[in-house]
Scaffold this motif. Sequence first.
Motif, PDB file in Angstrom:
ATOM      1  N   GLY A  43       0.476   6.268   3.893  1.00 55.11           N
ATOM      2  CA  GLY A  43       0.047   7.065   5.033  1.00 55.11           C
ATOM      3  C   GLY A  43       0.471   6.397   6.328  1.00 55.11           C
ATOM      4  N   ALA A  44       0.482   7.179   7.392  1.00 54.37           N
ATOM      5  CA  ALA A  44       0.951   6.671   8.677  1.00 54.37           C
ATOM      6  C   ALA A  44       0.203   7.368   9.807  1.00 54.37           C
ATOM      7  N   VAL A  45       0.397   6.826  10.983  1.00 55.80           N
ATOM      8  CA  VAL A  45      -0.127   7.439  12.204  1.00 55.80           C
ATOM      9  C   VAL A  45       1.029   7.613  13.170  1.00 55.80           C
ATOM     10  N   ALA A  46       0.865   8.536  14.096  1.00 53.24           N
ATOM     11  CA  ALA A  46       1.821   8.739  15.180  1.00 53.24           C
ATOM     12  C   ALA A  46       1.023   8.904  16.462  1.00 53.24           C
ATOM     13  N   ILE A  47       1.547   8.327  17.535  1.00 56.23           N
ATOM     14  CA  ILE A  47       0.792   8.281  18.778  1.00 56.23           C
ATOM     15  C   ILE A  47       1.555   8.967  19.897  1.00 56.23           C
ATOM     16  N   LEU A  48       0.863   9.859  20.598  1.00 51.36           N
ATOM     17  CA  LEU A  48       1.396  10.510  21.782  1.00 51.36           C
ATOM     18  C   LEU A  48       0.685   9.870  22.965  1.00 51.36           C
ATOM     19  N   ALA A  49       1.327   8.857  23.536  1.00 49.92           N
ATOM     20  CA  ALA A  49       0.722   8.069  24.608  1.00 49.92           C
ATOM     21  C   ALA A  49       1.222   8.604  25.942  1.00 49.92           C
ATOM     22  N   LEU A  50       0.296   9.113  26.752  1.00 49.41           N
ATOM     23  CA  LEU A  50       0.636   9.700  28.045  1.00 49.41           C
ATOM     24  C   LEU A  50       0.255   8.755  29.177  1.00 49.41           C
ATOM     25  N   THR A  51       1.215   8.463  30.049  1.00 48.91           N
ATOM     26  CA  THR A  51       0.935   7.636  31.219  1.00 48.91           C
ATOM     27  C   THR A  51       0.184   8.475  32.247  1.00 48.91           C
ATOM     28  N   PRO A  52      -0.416   7.829  33.248  1.00 44.94           N
ATOM     29  CA  PRO A  52      -1.099   8.591  34.306  1.00 44.94           C
ATOM     30  C   PRO A  52      -0.155   9.540  35.059  1.00 44.94           C
ATOM     31  N   ASP A  53       1.150   9.252  35.033  1.00 47.66           N
ATOM     32  CA  ASP A  53       2.141  10.103  35.693  1.00 47.66           C
ATOM     33  C   ASP A  53       2.616  11.260  34.813  1.00 47.66           C
ATOM     34  N   GLY A  54       2.017  11.414  33.625  1.00 49.61           N
ATOM     35  CA  GLY A  54       2.406  12.504  32.734  1.00 49.61           C
ATOM     36  C   GLY A  54       3.684  12.237  31.964  1.00 49.61           C
ATOM     37  N   GLU A  55       4.033  10.969  31.815  1.00 50.65           N
ATOM     38  CA  GLU A  55       5.210  10.619  31.019  1.00 50.65           C
ATOM     39  C   GLU A  55       4.758  10.178  29.633  1.00 50.65           C
ATOM     40  N   LEU A  56       5.591  10.477  28.661  1.00 55.58           N
ATOM     41  CA  LEU A  56       5.307  10.142  27.276  1.00 55.58           C
ATOM     42  C   LEU A  56       5.967   8.809  26.948  1.00 55.58           C
ATOM     43  N   VAL A  57       5.212   7.899  26.353  1.00 60.56           N
ATOM     44  CA  VAL A  57       5.756   6.624  25.905  1.00 60.56           C
ATOM     45  C   VAL A  57       6.508   6.880  24.602  1.00 60.56           C
ATOM     46  N   MET A  58       7.783   6.521  24.590  1.00 62.17           N
ATOM     47  CA  MET A  58       8.621   6.767  23.417  1.00 62.17           C
ATOM     48  C   MET A  58       9.394   5.504  23.067  1.00 62.17           C
ATOM     49  N   GLU A  59      10.018   5.541  21.896  1.00 61.41           N
ATOM     50  CA  GLU A  59      10.791   4.402  21.420  1.00 61.41           C
ATOM     51  C   GLU A  59      12.183   4.847  21.009  1.00 61.41           C
ATOM     52  N   ARG A  60      13.124   3.986  21.266  1.00 62.40           N
ATOM     53  CA  ARG A  60      14.474   4.152  20.717  1.00 62.40           C
ATOM     54  C   ARG A  60      14.595   3.111  19.619  1.00 62.40           C
ATOM     55  N   GLN A  61      14.877   3.599  18.395  1.00 60.93           N
ATOM     56  CA  GLN A  61      14.876   2.708  17.244  1.00 60.93           C
ATOM     57  C   GLN A  61      15.951   3.133  16.244  1.00 60.93           C
ATOM     58  N   TYR A  62      16.652   2.139  15.698  1.00 64.70           N
ATOM     59  CA  TYR A  62      17.634   2.398  14.652  1.00 64.70           C
ATOM     60  C   TYR A  62      16.897   2.640  13.342  1.00 64.70           C
ATOM     61  N   ARG A  63      17.242   3.732  12.686  1.00 66.98           N
ATOM     62  CA  ARG A  63      16.638   4.072  11.399  1.00 66.98           C
ATOM     63  C   ARG A  63      17.716   3.982  10.326  1.00 66.98           C
ATOM     64  N   TYR A  64      17.604   2.974   9.493  1.00 67.86           N
ATOM     65  CA  TYR A  64      18.642   2.658   8.506  1.00 67.86           C
ATOM     66  C   TYR A  64      18.980   3.816   7.563  1.00 67.86           C
ATOM     67  N   PRO A  65      17.992   4.504   6.947  1.00 70.19           N
ATOM     68  CA  PRO A  65      18.357   5.575   6.010  1.00 70.19           C
ATOM     69  C   PRO A  65      19.230   6.665   6.648  1.00 70.19           C
ATOM     70  N   ALA A  66      18.997   6.963   7.921  1.00 68.94           N
ATOM     71  CA  ALA A  66      19.783   7.999   8.611  1.00 68.94           C
ATOM     72  C   ALA A  66      21.008   7.415   9.304  1.00 68.94           C
ATOM     73  N   GLY A  67      21.062   6.092   9.447  1.00 67.64           N
ATOM     74  CA  GLY A  67      22.232   5.434  10.020  1.00 67.64           C
ATOM     75  C   GLY A  67      22.440   5.678  11.504  1.00 67.64           C
ATOM     76  N   ARG A  68      21.344   5.807  12.267  1.00 66.29           N
ATOM     77  CA  ARG A  68      21.491   6.068  13.691  1.00 66.29           C
ATOM     78  C   ARG A  68      20.232   5.705  14.466  1.00 66.29           C
ATOM     79  N   VAL A  69      20.364   5.671  15.776  1.00 69.26           N
ATOM     80  CA  VAL A  69      19.240   5.417  16.667  1.00 69.26           C
ATOM     81  C   VAL A  69      18.561   6.747  16.981  1.00 69.26           C
ATOM     82  N   PHE A  70      17.230   6.758  16.924  1.00 66.16           N
ATOM     83  CA  PHE A  70      16.438   7.941  17.234  1.00 66.16           C
ATOM     84  C   PHE A  70      15.534   7.660  18.428  1.00 66.16           C
ATOM     85  N   LEU A  71      15.260   8.687  19.198  1.00 66.73           N
ATOM     86  CA  LEU A  71      14.231   8.656  20.225  1.00 66.73           C
ATOM     87  C   LEU A  71      13.015   9.314  19.595  1.00 66.73           C
TER      88      LEU A  71
END
Length: 185
Positions: A43-71
Amino acid sequence: MELVEQTLSTETVYQGGFLQVRRDTVQLPDGSTAFREYILHPGAVAILALTPDGELVMERQYRYPAGRVFLEIPAGKIDPDEARDSTARRELREETGYQAERWIYLGTAHPCIGYANEQISYYLAQDLTLHERQLDHGEFLDVVTVPLADALGMALTGEICDSKSIVGLHWLSAHLDGRLPGAAV
């Protein structure tokens, strides 16, 4: 018609660090038998973190099975005997450095029902403060903030294309519009 399949036998085909692959023999509704191969996931969790300015905290990460960087939105697997909301708090702090004062549970989705039992629980995190990140060994990612309207648009154009993030953005939008109540945690 009864649709439930009855498990006749179970075989563990592979036991990894946190995933297990099983092959079961099942009895189908018509009485015949078939094989079902699937992945057990903690099981897993996913977080939608909103800054006071209404921006979403996101990550850029390489995902090996798909062979690319995802946002994508921050997420992580649940450790044994860990509550889902505790996992969300831990993962947000470890991966992004953010801590949130206000948490809202948005719902749980099953992303891979054809071959895995994984469940992802979604949380909205607000009233953020930034601290130092505590990445796991071997974890490499960039943290970025994206205006929420831009992130929603990026999900429609395919720039954000992992199902976890798309579901999370959909539920966050519904919550902010008053269509999904959520529950404080």
